[in-house]
Design a protein around this motif. Structure first.
Motif, PDB file in Angstrom:
ATOM      1  N   THR A 112       0.829  -1.196   0.000  1.00 36.07           N
ATOM      2  CA  THR A 112       0.000   0.000   0.000  1.00 36.07           C
ATOM      3  C   THR A 112       0.869   1.254   0.000  1.00 36.07           C
ATOM      4  O   THR A 112       0.520   2.242  -0.643  1.00 36.07           O
ATOM      5  N   ASP A 115       1.989   1.930  -3.539  1.00 34.69           N
ATOM      6  CA  ASP A 115       0.874   2.118  -4.473  1.00 34.69           C
ATOM      7  C   ASP A 115       0.741   0.947  -5.455  1.00 34.69           C
ATOM      8  O   ASP A 115       0.382   1.131  -6.612  1.00 34.69           O
ATOM      9  N   ARG A 140     -10.302   2.729   6.350  1.00 38.77           N
ATOM     10  CA  ARG A 140      -8.930   3.226   6.221  1.00 38.77           C
ATOM     11  C   ARG A 140      -8.232   2.602   5.010  1.00 38.77           C
ATOM     12  O   ARG A 140      -7.583   3.294   4.221  1.00 38.77           O
ATOM     13  N   MET A 144      -6.866   4.063   1.215  1.00 37.88           N
ATOM     14  CA  MET A 144      -5.516   3.883   0.667  1.00 37.88           C
ATOM     15  C   MET A 144      -5.564   3.231  -0.710  1.00 37.88           C
ATOM     16  O   MET A 144      -4.529   2.900  -1.277  1.00 37.88           O
TER      17      MET A 144
END
Length: 177
Positions: A112, A115, A140, A144
């Motif tokens: 995460t 990316d 959350r 992301m």
């Protein structure tokens, strides 16, 4: 051959849930869609929730569940995407909190942060899914960019059977790459 000439590489993270024994279905589906696959399991999942030898034979790579030393070669190339199936209550909550106390969680936290596309098929009982911390963790992680499939609670049907786990759905969530 350069990395660009190779098939894309998918990390499959497997958590300790009874349905983990069916992870071969996901591996086969990924390979049919031209992915190379490497499996990373939580320590508990690797301890008997699925046949690690069969999975290693199917992928041609060892199943990883522990950190390597700095002197050890990297057994997998960097991932093009990560699929988490099944994803448990514990893993989702720790990941969202940034806890990287296992290779699986460290891999998810790093993915995460880099990316890298991540898709998740949760396997969480309704009572746990109702917990406020779990809902906060989903929010959350979605924030992301993590993609979630429908949750699977594994409840027994009136006829004694359980619904199928939609292994291939996690691959659909990774489109387009």
């Amino acid at each position: 051959m350069t990395r660009q000439d190779e098939k894309p590489f998918l990390y499959v993270v497997v958590c300790a849930a009874g349905i983990a024994s069916g992870v071969g279905r996901l591996i086969t589906a990924a390979q049919e869609r031209a992915w190379e696959v490497g499996v990373i399991a939580t320590p508990l999942a690797a301890g008997g929730f699925f046949d690690t030898e069969a999975v290693a034979a199917r992928t041609g790579r060892p199943v990883r569940s522990a950190w390597r030393t700095a002197a050890d070669p990297r057994p997998f190339p960097p991932p093009d995407a990560v699929a988490v199936a099944p994803a448990t209550f514990n893993t989702v909550n720790k990941w969202a909190a940034g806890i990287a106390d296992t290779l699986a969680l460290g891999t998810l936290c790093e993915a995460t942060g880099l990316d890298i596309p991540v898709a998740v098929l949760p396997c969480v009982a309704d009572a746990l899914a109702a917990h406020p911390a779990y809902q906060d963790s989903l929010d959350r992680l979605r924030g992301m960019g993590v993609r979630f499939g429908e949750p699977y609670n594994g409840e027994v049907r009136p006829d004694g059977s359980r619904p199928d786990f939609a292994w291939e759905r996690v691959l659909d969530l990774l489109r387009p790459l």
